[in-house]
Write an enzyme that holds these catalytic residues in place. Sequence first.
Site, mmCIF file in Angstrom:
data_model
loop_
_atom_site.group_PDB
_atom_site.id
_atom_site.type_symbol
_atom_site.label_atom_id
_atom_site.label_comp_id
_atom_site.label_asym_id
_atom_site.label_seq_id
_atom_site.Cartn_x
_atom_site.Cartn_y
_atom_site.Cartn_z
ATOM 1 N N TYR A 1 12.299 8.609 16.405
ATOM 2 C CA TYR A 1 11.988 8.393 14.990
ATOM 3 C C TYR A 1 13.060 9.017 14.109
ATOM 4 O O TYR A 1 13.546 8.401 13.153
ATOM 5 C CB TYR A 1 10.619 8.977 14.656
ATOM 6 C CG TYR A 1 10.267 8.920 13.180
ATOM 7 C CD1 TYR A 1 10.006 7.702 12.560
ATOM 8 C CD2 TYR A 1 10.187 10.087 12.412
ATOM 9 C CE1 TYR A 1 9.684 7.636 11.209
ATOM 10 C CE2 TYR A 1 9.860 10.033 11.066
ATOM 11 C CZ TYR A 1 9.613 8.809 10.466
ATOM 12 O OH TYR A 1 9.302 8.762 9.125
ATOM 13 N N ASP B 1 8.570 -10.154 6.516
ATOM 14 C CA ASP B 1 8.765 -9.323 7.702
ATOM 15 C C ASP B 1 10.230 -8.901 7.687
ATOM 16 O O ASP B 1 11.120 -9.735 7.879
ATOM 17 C CB ASP B 1 8.441 -10.116 8.967
ATOM 18 C CG ASP B 1 8.534 -9.281 10.236
ATOM 19 O OD1 ASP B 1 9.185 -8.207 10.210
ATOM 20 O OD2 ASP B 1 7.972 -9.707 11.266
ATOM 21 N N LYS C 1 4.201 -7.639 4.775
ATOM 22 C CA LYS C 1 3.536 -8.537 5.707
ATOM 23 C C LYS C 1 2.066 -8.746 5.356
ATOM 24 O O LYS C 1 1.449 -9.696 5.830
ATOM 25 C CB LYS C 1 3.636 -7.989 7.134
ATOM 26 C CG LYS C 1 5.030 -8.028 7.728
ATOM 27 C CD LYS C 1 4.990 -7.891 9.247
ATOM 28 C CE LYS C 1 4.337 -6.590 9.661
ATOM 29 N NZ LYS C 1 4.272 -6.466 11.145
ATOM 30 N N ARG D 1 0.834 -1.199 0.000
ATOM 31 C CA ARG D 1 0.000 0.000 0.000
ATOM 32 C C ARG D 1 0.869 1.248 0.000
ATOM 33 O O ARG D 1 2.087 1.165 0.100
ATOM 34 C CB ARG D 1 -0.953 0.006 1.203
ATOM 35 C CG ARG D 1 -0.259 -0.098 2.558
ATOM 36 C CD ARG D 1 -1.267 -0.057 3.703
ATOM 37 N NE ARG D 1 -2.121 -1.241 3.713
ATOM 38 C CZ ARG D 1 -1.937 -2.279 4.518
ATOM 39 N NH1 ARG D 1 -0.931 -2.297 5.385
ATOM 40 N NH2 ARG D 1 -2.743 -3.321 4.471
#
Length: 275
Positions: free
Chosen positions: A164, A70, A38, A16
């Site tokens: 992050y 994964d 996944k 996606r």
Amino acid sequence: MNRLTDKTVFITGASRGIGRAIALACAREGARVVIAAKSDSPHPKLPGTIHTVADEVRELGGEALPLVLDVRDEDMVKARIDEAARHFGGLDMLVNNAGAIRLQGVEKLKASRYDLMHQVNARAVFVCSQAALPWLKQSSQAHILSLSPPLNLKPKWFAQYGPYTTTKYAMTMLTMGMAEEFRRHGISVCSLWPKTLISTAAIEFEAGGPTLMAQGRKPDIMADAAVGILATADQSLSGQALIDEDVLRAAGVTEFDHYRFAQGDKPLLPDLFLD
């Protein structure tokens, strides 16, 4: 002739968002596409699986191989890359698109979430690139492309979500290192980052909500820039942290309105790490 004819591209996180868009853009240019993610079965909130994207690639007339992957599992990574290369008779390009995000600082962030971001962002670039290397050495147009930002060390980019930031910058630093390490093998290694917000599920559910979606661009702009990079036959871009709009402008593109997620006069938001 299409720019990626007879090339095999392995894309992580390709079920996606930006990964899917890159898969479809590569297919339009004649590439054989490995859709690795996944997402083997439908998600209650998020549309798309490796199988639906593979069907879309085939509808475009391309060859697709959907593989459950994964990126945290190095044994699985090696097995899937080897499987893909044997299936298509080689591997030319690796796109490290899989990512994990949580915009929180050290005080509130769970260690398990930091581990996830490190594993899916920085560590996966290392693991996937290492596994792909023996195959890429055999290609005449080998590329490793990771979706990570230019290094911007201004404190504001660390103040609210340093965990992050550090995992995404680590991806870029690996790009810089691999570009030099693999130069002798003729492998080009780059990073790519969007100039503006890209309206994806990650934005809707993790980094701002649906109200921000209208101020972003479609994933297609990243896909078109990625194809431009992968179609570069030499190592002239190797080692660079590139911006999607800059790549397209250098290729002669001057009109960008069709990339907007929603038409209107709301200003586009610059992406993280860009001033």
